[in-house]
Design an enzyme around this catalytic site. Structure first.
Site, short mmCIF file in Angstrom:
data_model
loop_
_atom_site.label_atom_id
_atom_site.label_comp_id
_atom_site.label_asym_id
_atom_site.label_seq_id
_atom_site.Cartn_x
_atom_site.Cartn_y
_atom_site.Cartn_z
CB THR A 11 -0.90 0.04 1.26
OG1 THR A 11 -0.04 -0.14 2.41
CG2 THR A 11 -1.94 -1.06 1.25
CB VAL A 14 8.71 1.70 -2.32
CG1 VAL A 14 9.59 0.66 -3.01
CG2 VAL A 14 9.51 2.98 -2.07
CB SER A 40 -3.47 -2.48 4.49
OG SER A 40 -2.94 -1.26 4.88
NE ARG A 99 19.58 0.63 1.75
CZ ARG A 99 18.93 1.76 1.94
NH1 ARG A 99 19.52 2.79 2.52
NH2 ARG A 99 17.68 1.88 1.52
CB CYS A 130 16.17 6.81 -3.48
SG CYS A 130 15.90 7.65 -1.92
CB SER A 160 7.80 10.45 -3.27
OG SER A 160 8.91 10.64 -4.11
N GLY A 161 10.43 10.43 -1.15
CA GLY A 161 11.47 9.67 -0.47
C GLY A 161 11.16 9.48 1.01
NE ARG A 235 12.90 14.61 2.35
CZ ARG A 235 13.22 13.33 2.06
NH1 ARG A 235 13.24 12.92 0.79
NH2 ARG A 235 13.52 12.49 3.01
CG HIS A 242 15.66 11.65 -4.85
ND1 HIS A 242 14.43 12.13 -4.45
CD2 HIS A 242 16.03 10.73 -3.92
CE1 HIS A 242 14.07 11.51 -3.32
NE2 HIS A 242 15.02 10.65 -2.98
CG ASN A 315 12.12 9.54 -5.27
OD1 ASN A 315 11.69 10.31 -6.14
ND2 ASN A 315 11.45 9.28 -4.18
N1 LIG Z 1 10.43 6.33 -1.07
C1 LIG Z 1 11.65 6.15 -1.56
O1 LIG Z 1 12.16 6.90 -2.42
C2 LIG Z 1 12.46 5.02 -1.10
C3 LIG Z 1 13.61 4.72 -1.78
C4 LIG Z 1 14.40 3.66 -1.35
C5 LIG Z 1 14.00 2.95 -0.27
N2 LIG Z 1 12.84 3.26 0.40
C6 LIG Z 1 12.47 2.44 1.54
O2 LIG Z 1 11.33 1.66 1.23
C7 LIG Z 1 10.55 1.44 2.41
C8 LIG Z 1 9.10 1.89 2.18
O3 LIG Z 1 9.07 3.25 1.80
P1 LIG Z 1 7.74 3.94 1.25
O4 LIG Z 1 8.20 5.25 0.75
O5 LIG Z 1 6.98 3.05 0.34
O6 LIG Z 1 6.90 4.12 2.62
P2 LIG Z 1 5.32 4.33 2.83
O7 LIG Z 1 4.71 4.96 1.62
O8 LIG Z 1 5.18 5.01 4.13
O9 LIG Z 1 4.75 2.81 2.95
C9 LIG Z 1 5.05 1.98 4.02
C10 LIG Z 1 4.50 0.59 3.76
O10 LIG Z 1 4.89 -0.27 4.84
C11 LIG Z 1 3.75 -0.98 5.29
N3 LIG Z 1 3.85 -1.35 6.69
C12 LIG Z 1 3.93 -0.55 7.77
N4 LIG Z 1 3.92 -1.28 8.91
C13 LIG Z 1 3.81 -2.58 8.54
C14 LIG Z 1 3.73 -3.81 9.23
N5 LIG Z 1 3.73 -3.86 10.58
N6 LIG Z 1 3.63 -4.96 8.52
C15 LIG Z 1 3.57 -4.93 7.17
N7 LIG Z 1 3.63 -3.80 6.45
C16 LIG Z 1 3.76 -2.63 7.12
C17 LIG Z 1 2.62 0.01 5.08
O11 LIG Z 1 1.39 -0.69 5.13
P3 LIG Z 1 0.06 -0.02 5.77
O12 LIG Z 1 -0.49 0.86 4.67
O13 LIG Z 1 -0.78 -1.20 6.07
O14 LIG Z 1 0.50 0.76 6.97
C18 LIG Z 1 2.98 0.55 3.70
O15 LIG Z 1 2.55 -0.37 2.72
C19 LIG Z 1 11.28 2.19 3.52
O16 LIG Z 1 12.15 1.27 4.14
C20 LIG Z 1 12.08 3.23 2.77
O17 LIG Z 1 13.22 3.63 3.48
C21 LIG Z 1 12.06 4.27 0.00
#
Ligand SMILES: NC(=O)c1ccc[n+]([C@@H]2O[C@H](COP(=O)([O-])OP(=O)(O)OC[C@H]3O[C@@H](n4cnc5c(N)ncnc54)[C@H](OP(=O)(O)O)[C@@H]3O)[C@@H](O)[C@H]2O)c1
Length: 344
Positions: A11, A14, A40, A99, A130, A160-161, A235, A242, A315
């Site tokens: 959801t 990413v 969810s 990592r 990213c 969005s990061g 940011r 990015h 990103n």
């Molecule tokens: N955004 C970027 O540019 C980027 C780049 C590289 C790496 N990342 C990494 O990717 C990861 C996710 O980032 P995002 O930007 O997608 O974050 P996000 O939009 O906040 O989404 C977080 C996701 O994690 C799920 N989640 C939270 N608690 C959980 C649990 N207890 N069990 C299972 N799922 C759970 C959430 O589900 P619910 O909706 O159910 O809460 C949601 O699907 C992070 O580690 C981030 O550092 C992000």
């Protein structure tokens, strides 16, 4: 051969992008399962022209799943990835949890695909930050040609990061400014609407932030431990994409013309570099695209062998979802995994 793939964090920013990339690239999946928190359960997410109903990570049985694309943050990954890996499912993790573990390969396929071999120690493969991913895609071909000594990088990172909460905060603050409502600041340390914030992730003892440290440590692990990197991560009020200004010092001579030719041929790179207004890429144009775009390549006149360039990428794609799916493709194409059946 076709594989069962689970997307954890389906959801999120990413996770949704991962589902799109899997569908767009026709990944050989016999089944794709969307997982998130129990909050969810039943929430619908798109996968190509289908809709998937999210299941809860907590109750999901991984025993016949081949690949788990994990993007639910570091705490969830630390808790779940070893358990999932121990069940024989390969985890490709997007958080920073693994990592820097010497038993976990940190992979950008255009740069160090061969390093993937070590994944069997923990059945975990890490995806870089990213900002690092797009930077090393641009640096690798230049390093091969003229050997990089030092990189000075300033980033301009989209909200969005910081996940979907980061995007919501930019949207609601921007709206609040226009309708003269009070501004609420939750995700970022200062207001992000019509502002820039020189602070991403936590501060470390030496005054750098963790995001800046990640770019240094990850470039060394992926590309070359001898390369010196110093970063300032900022940011900016952009939703997706990015940007990075890179100042690169080389051991051997390299002209801006040579760099342009090398980058034009390099995997994952697209050079858009006309020396005229608009002859460069901005994050707005890179959003939704797979390439790492390179613009404004010029000679640095202040050092013997130096270049300056501008690098932009989505990103959520090269910085996260696309890179993770490309890692899964390496596993499949090199026959490092085979589809398995549910344990009896
Ligand atoms: N955004 C970027 O540019 C980027 C780049 C590289 C790496 N990342 C990494 O990717 C990861 C996710 O980032 P995002 O930007 O997608 O974050 P996000 O939009 O906040 O989404 C977080 C996701 O994690 C799920 N989640 C939270 N608690 C959980 C649990 N207890 N069990 C299972 N799922 C759970 C959430 O589900 P619910 O909706 O159910 O809460 C949601 O699907 C992070 O580690 C981030 O550092 C992000």
């Amino acid at each position: 051969m076709s594989f069962k793939v689970a997307v954890v964090g389906a959801t999120g920013n990413v996770g949704r992008e991962m589902l799109d990339v899997l569908a767009e690239r026709g990944f050989p999946a016999r089944e794709v399962v969307a997982l998130a928190s129990s909050r969810s359960n039943g929430v619908e997410v798109s996968f190509g022209d289908k809709t998937l109903k999210c299941k809860s990570l907590e109750t999901y049985d991984f025993s016949d799943t081949d690949i788990c694309l994990m993007s639910a943050g570091g705490d969830i990954s630390r808790q779940w990835s070893p358990k999932i890996g121990a069940q024989g499912c390969v985890v490709i993790d997007n958080s920073s949890a693994w990592r820097y573990d010497p038993d976990v390969p940190l992979i950008v396929p255009e740069v160090n695909a061969d390093a993937i071999k070590g994944f069997t120690k923990k059945n975990i493969i890490a995806n870089p930050n990213c900002s690092t991913a797009q930077m090393v895609v641009a640096l690798k071909p230049l390093h091969d040609f003229a050997k990089i000594k030092r990189v000075v990088v300033s980033t301009y990172q989209s909200v969005s990061g910081a996940g979907k909460e980061g995007m919501d905060e930019l949207f609601s603050q921007t709206r609040a400014v226009f309708v003269s409502d009070p501004l609420e600041t939750k995700k970022f340390s200062k207001r992000i609407a019509f502002n820039v914030i020189p602070h991403i992730d936590v501060f470390m003892e030496d005054g750098f932030t963790k995001e800046e440290w990640k770019m240094v440590a990850e470039t060394k692990k992926i590309l070359d431990p001898k390369i010196k990197v110093v970063a300032t991560c900022v940011r900016v009020p952009v939703f997706i994409g990015h940007s990075e200004a890179l100042t690169i010092e080389f051991e051997n001579p390299i002209t801006d013309e040579e760099a342009r030719d090398i980058l034009r041929e390099a995997p994952g790179c697209l050079v858009i570099d006309k020396r005229e207004p608009g002859g460069y890429i901005t994050p707005h144009e890179a959003a939704g695209e797979d390439a790492t775009y390179i613009s404004r390549i010029r000679t640095d006149p202040t050092v013997d062998n130096g270049l300056v360039l501008w690098c932009v990428s989505d990103n959520l794609r090269k910085g996260a979802a696309l890179n993770a799916v490309q890692i899964a493709e390496v596993l499949v194409n090199r026959r490092l995994i085979a589809p398995r059946k549910k344990a009896a």
